[in-house]
Design an enzyme around this catalytic site. Structure first.
Site, mmCIF file in Angstrom:
data_model
loop_
_atom_site.group_PDB
_atom_site.id
_atom_site.type_symbol
_atom_site.label_atom_id
_atom_site.label_comp_id
_atom_site.label_asym_id
_atom_site.label_seq_id
_atom_site.Cartn_x
_atom_site.Cartn_y
_atom_site.Cartn_z
ATOM 1 N N PHE A 1 -37.533 -47.563 23.594
ATOM 2 C CA PHE A 1 -36.991 -46.827 22.465
ATOM 3 C C PHE A 1 -38.096 -45.893 21.987
ATOM 4 C CE2 PHE A 1 -35.970 -46.069 17.953
ATOM 5 C CZ PHE A 1 -34.791 -45.388 18.167
ATOM 6 N N THR A 2 -37.716 -44.740 21.464
ATOM 7 C CA THR A 2 -38.656 -43.645 21.195
ATOM 8 C C THR A 2 -39.841 -44.069 20.319
ATOM 9 O OG1 THR A 2 -37.158 -42.989 19.410
ATOM 10 C CG2 THR A 2 -36.934 -41.855 21.520
#
Length: 466
Positions: A134-135
């Site tokens: 996830f970013t």
């Protein structure tokens, strides 16, 4: 590894939202000319649009849910003492009872918890395996000198695969990493429940149990990104043998029991507009987190939140594990997904928990990934109807430490459904707008990036149509 029977969403009769509407917020209807001007000013990035120019906002489910009357009543009971607020102790008690973790530190939102955790556990040269990046999670690992390694099963990268638990860890991939780098270089395995970047796909309880056994053998922690744990629990209830009669609350607690700690953005599952926490079972990690939170967030009994925010979060956690709530929440997502499929629009299958993910590669196959097909499609949907979605592809993936682009196999547009906000009529409008864009897809051209910020470029990058 993949011998789990595919099961459909179970429903014997029509469902309805387990609430009634008490207040409404009027939406602004815009013209095509107004939308074109707004999008040009935003550099064709839906994140840079003003919300007042948006009709139906599907940018994110983070902090966009409608709070209940009990939550709003709780806001009036805020104890705004700087230290030792009674709302903190209520919140702490709820986290322990619902999720089972021993210690909890409030933070302003999930990335505050990720920052603290990475500073404590990740050091230069470490490898952090996880079931898809996830970013913000990956960036915090990298800023601490670590490197994320994807160990999700291969089916997760195939949008057409109907495998019911595409959030599962490939245990062989993890074993190979342990063999290659050694357990001491792996501070923890990062596990997301309802994997966002894979399309809101769940991890099975069996896979989590097997992962726990493997990590226990090597002395490796499991850290849980529990942002959408209740949604994951629903899929276990619907799809995994032995859980069909268990309440969501019990399944959620069992999931957490196989992990050593968690980061939580309460702005999703827990139905609040701001808030999060770090929860752990290890006293030494908790003690260090209690020191660091004072530097970056606030005292350990408020962590950057007002007392009223913690009270709303405590109440929201309880509401999030209500079976009727989660059935209606995911039911609305399924309704939209089935509409999309009926129209022939290519989406990630099976339908995920928090939104519909349209496969931009298949929607716009003539646009190369370097020309940002998902970013382009998000812009086109907004131009058609004022519906704001977001890109989850090459722009979101960002760049490697050496400056090269990541090229994810999934190039998606996320239609994220806020909880308790929109009606089924809104879902019909969304599907019909997407169909109109789909019908003229061959006329759509890609874009080039004309501004790129240093970190998390999808938030602020600007583009130009070709």
């Amino acid at each position: 590894m993949n011998k789990i029977k595919v099961m459909k969403y179970k429903t014997k009769r029509s469902w309805a939202e387990p609430y009634k509407i008490k207040m409404v917020e009027l939406l602004k209807m815009t013209t095509a000319t107004q939308r074109k001007k707004a999008l040009q000013e935003a550099g064709y990035n839906t994140f840079l649009l003003r919300s007042e120019d948006v009709y139906i906002d599907l940018l994110t489910d983070s902090g966009t849910s409608a709070m209940s009357d009990n939550q709003w009543a709780g806001m009036m009971l805020g104890d705004e003492a700087y230290a030792g607020s009674r709302n903190f102790y209520h919140f702490e008690d709820v986290v322990k009872k619902v999720y089972g973790y021993k210690y909890v530190i409030p933070t302003h939102q999930g990335r505050g918890a990720e920052n603290i955790l990475s500073k404590i556990l990740v050091k230069k040269g470490d490898i952090v395996p996880g079931n898809m990046y996830f970013t913000t999670t990956r960036l915090h690992m990298e800023l601490s000198g670590g490197r994320f390694e994807d160990i999700i099963i291969d089916e997760a990268h195939d949008p057409d695969s109907e495998f019911p638990f595409k959030g599962n860890v490939d245990l062989e991939k993890l074993k190979n990493l342990i063999k290659k780098y050694g357990a001491k270089r792996i501070p923890y395995v990062s596990i997301a429940t309802s994997v966002n970047m894979a399309g809101g796909q769940p991890i099975s309880m069996k896979n989590l149990k097997d992962l726990r056994a493997l990590t226990h053998k090597h002395g490796i922690r499991i850290i849980h990104d529990m942002t959408r744990v209740a949604e994951n629990a629903f899929f276990i209830q619907q799809r995994e043998k032995g859980y069909e009669h268990k309440p969501i609350r019990e399944i959620v607690k069992e999931i957490c029991s196989y992990t050593d700690g968690a980061t939580m953005s309460a702005k999703k599952d827990a139905l609040v507009n701001i808030g999060g926490f770090l929860a752990v079972n290890d006293w030494d990690v908790f003690e260090e987190a209690r020191n660091i939170v004072v530097i970056y967030e606030g005292l350990h009994t408020y962590g950057g939140l007002a007392g009223r925010d913690m009270e709303a979060m405590a109440i929201g956690i309880g509401e999030s594990v209500n079976d009727e709530h989660i059935r209606a929440r995911i039911g609305q997502v399924v309704y939209l997904g089935e509409k999309m499929i009926e129209f022939g629009i290519p989406i990630v299958k099976p339908i995920g928990g928090h939104g519909i993910f349209v496969n931009a590669k298949k929607f716009l196959p003539h646009i190369a990934q370097d020309l940002f097909p998902a970013q382009t499609l998000a812009a086109e949907v907004y131009l058609d109807s004022g519906i704001r979605t977001m890109e989850r592809g090459i722009v979101s993936a960002g760049r490697k430490v050496n400056g090269e682009n990541y090229y994810p196999k999934l190039e998606l547009v996320r239609f994220t459904i806020p909880r308790r906000v929109y009606t089924q009529a809104h879902m019909d409008v969304i599907a019909e707008s997407t169909l109109r864009v789909y019908e003229r897809r061959n006329q759509i051209k890609g874009m080039k990036m004309i501004y790129e910020p240093k970190y998390l470029r999808f938030f602020q990058a600007k583009f130009q149509k070709l």
